[in-house]
Scaffold this active site. Structure first.
Site, PDB file in Angstrom:
ATOM      1  N   LYS A   1       0.848  -1.207   0.000  1.00 27.69           N
ATOM      2  CA  LYS A   1       0.000   0.000   0.000  1.00 27.69           C
ATOM      3  C   LYS A   1       0.882   1.256   0.000  1.00 27.69           C
ATOM      4  CE  LYS A   1      -0.353   0.015   5.030  1.00 27.69           C
ATOM      5  NZ  LYS A   1      -1.172  -0.432   6.175  1.00 27.69           N
TER       6      LYS A   1
ATOM      7  N   TYR B   1      16.997  29.531   8.915  1.00 27.36           N
ATOM      8  CA  TYR B   1      15.795  30.267   9.308  1.00 27.36           C
ATOM      9  C   TYR B   1      15.610  30.234  10.814  1.00 27.36           C
ATOM     10  CZ  TYR B   1      14.207  30.479   4.447  1.00 27.36           C
ATOM     11  OH  TYR B   1      14.096  30.743   3.116  1.00 27.36           O
TER      12      TYR B   1
HETATM   13  C1  LIG Z   1      -0.377  -1.489   6.794  1.00 24.28           C
HETATM   14  C2  LIG Z   1      -0.983  -2.736   7.298  1.00 24.28           C
HETATM   15  C3  LIG Z   1      -0.177  -3.840   7.610  1.00 24.28           C
HETATM   16  C4  LIG Z   1       1.338  -3.790   7.605  1.00 24.28           C
HETATM   17  O1  LIG Z   1       1.786  -3.252   8.833  1.00 24.28           O
HETATM   18  P1  LIG Z   1       3.347  -3.112   9.165  1.00 24.28           P
HETATM   19  O2  LIG Z   1       3.396  -2.565  10.538  1.00 24.28           O
HETATM   20  O3  LIG Z   1       3.896  -2.155   8.161  1.00 24.28           O
HETATM   21  O4  LIG Z   1       3.925  -4.472   9.022  1.00 24.28           O
HETATM   22  C5  LIG Z   1      -0.798  -5.010   7.981  1.00 24.28           C
HETATM   23  N1  LIG Z   1      -2.152  -5.087   8.043  1.00 24.28           N
HETATM   24  C6  LIG Z   1      -2.951  -4.054   7.768  1.00 24.28           C
HETATM   25  C7  LIG Z   1      -4.410  -4.197   7.876  1.00 24.28           C
HETATM   26  C8  LIG Z   1      -2.400  -2.837   7.393  1.00 24.28           C
HETATM   27  O5  LIG Z   1      -3.197  -1.800   7.132  1.00 24.28           O
END
Ligand SMILES: *Cc1c(COP(=O)(O)O)cnc(C)c1O
Length: 369
Positions: free
Chosen positions: A37, A254
């Site tokens: 994702k 800054y």
């Molecule tokens: C993003 C996600 C994961 C992966 O989690 P990590 O901590 O990056 O391993 C697993 N399950 C779901 C439902 C997620 O949304």
């Protein structure tokens, strides 16, 4: 167009593969959805897919459009939609392209039932809310959902997500709730994220969902990626484009948030928050110049940041810099930069800006003459 500004992100596909194998070693009896994702946590969806094409048991993501693109690119493994379906069009995509979809609420179930043709069995991950309190059915709502689904040609997996697998409270309390909600369920279950894969073997299930570990970062505050056997995937690299000699009392950047207490030499790096480097990274955030670790100085600006090169006299304009990862100028774990900046590596990776050119390969693949 080749960009001459020296900032680069280098992505190492071999490291993604290595890290996926580590996930499978930790969870030898589970199949593993490679979570890609958010553009593979900023690494590029297609780079991750190519790295794991012949390797992953499945891919997990959010948008049906992206999932369909994977199918059209010839990906044959299962593909899981982690937030399920949002529209009738998504339902048609699920059926037509044999996607696996999460169903997390009665409204989503109704959307599925109303729009699916069920020409072939549909694979469904029925999500249970065991304490994260974002998505999922409860002990009160699950029986009705199961009753509906059992009338249909669907393959059901029960799934939940852990809220504190990386910290002291762990997963036992959620496992207990899972068993209480699932009752006498004997079908497949899909449980662990990276933290649960690495730390809680009792919370793997038939499928695990590794995300951050694939990208070579640690889900734990107190344990490094290296200690877990993970290899860094993304290196963010740039170079010095300016050098300043400071007298004691001079300020930098800054707001003048940093004041030199003694004469200093500082390097100015072509990397700023518009490249995805966190603006809230304070003075002292680790960075490497010419193979030596040092610290950032003053406020990060849009296109530049400063670092202390007082003790690296050989470093002049053009000297290579590693912002994070296993770079040509040295190793700086992304987790350390994230901690210094009060965030997590997930956010650093996802924030990599589109203007940063990306090349493929590990530090050892780069020809340095
Ligand atoms: C993003 C996600 C994961 C992966 O989690 P990590 O901590 O990056 O391993 C697993 N399950 C779901 C439902 C997620 O949304």
């Amino acid at each position: 167009m080749k960009i001459s500004r020296p900032i680069r992100a280098r992505i190492d596909p071999a490291a993604i593969r290595h890290n996926y194998r580590i996930a499978k070693q930790y969870a030898p009896n589970s199949r593993a959805w490679a979570v890609i994702k958010a553009n593979a946590y900023g690494h590029g969806q297609w780079r991750a897919v190519e790295a794991l094409r012949g390797e992953a048991d499945g891919f997990a993501m959010l948008e049906s459009e992206n999932a369909v693109a994977l199918r059209e690119a010839g990906v044959t493994q299962p593909i899981l939609l982690l937030e399920g379906i949002f529209s009738a069009r998504d339902v048609r995509a699920v059926v037509e392209h044999r996607l696996t979809t999460v169903i997390h609420c009665a409204e989503q179930l109704e959307l599925l039932v109303r729009n699916a043709t069920f020409s072939a069995p549909v694979a469904v991950c029925l999500k249970l809310n065991t304490g994260m309190n974002r998505l999922g059915f409860t002990a009160q709502t699950l029986p009705a959902a199961l009753a509906v689904l059992r009338q249909l040609p669907v393959d059901i997996t029960l799934m939940t997500h852990f809220a504190e697998a990386d910290s002291e409270r762990g997963v036992a309390w959620q496992m207990e709730r899972f068993r209480a909600i699932a009752g006498d369920w004997e079908g497949p279950v899909c449980l662990g994220n990276s933290a649960a894969i690495l730390r809680h073997p009792e919370a793997h299930g038939d499928w695990v969902r590794p995300g951050i570990m694939l990208y070579g970062a640690s889900p734990f505050a107190g344990q490094s990626a290296e200690e877990l056997g993970l290899q860094p995937v993304m290196a963010l690299e740039s170079a010095l484009i300016g050098v300043q000699q400071l007298a004691a009392g001079e300020r930098v950047g800054y707001g003048g948030t940093f004041t030199a207490e003694r004469p200093m030499r500082i390097g100015v790096v072509a990397c700023g928050y518009a490249d995805g480097y966190p603006r809230h990274a304070p003075t002292g955030t680790p960075i490497a110049v010419l193979g030596r670790r040092t610290r950032t100085i003053g406020r990060v600006s849009m296109d530049m940041l400063a670092c202390d090169i007082t003790d690296i006299p050989e470093a002049g304009i053009g000297a290579p810099v590693t912002l994070w990862g296993d770079g040509l100028a040295g190793q700086v774990p992304a987790d350390e930069v994230a901690t210094a900046a009060g965030t997590i590596s997930y956010e650093l990776f996802c924030a990599l800006a589109p203007r940063v050119p990306v090349s493929l390969g590990g530090a050892s693949d780069v020809d340095v003459r």
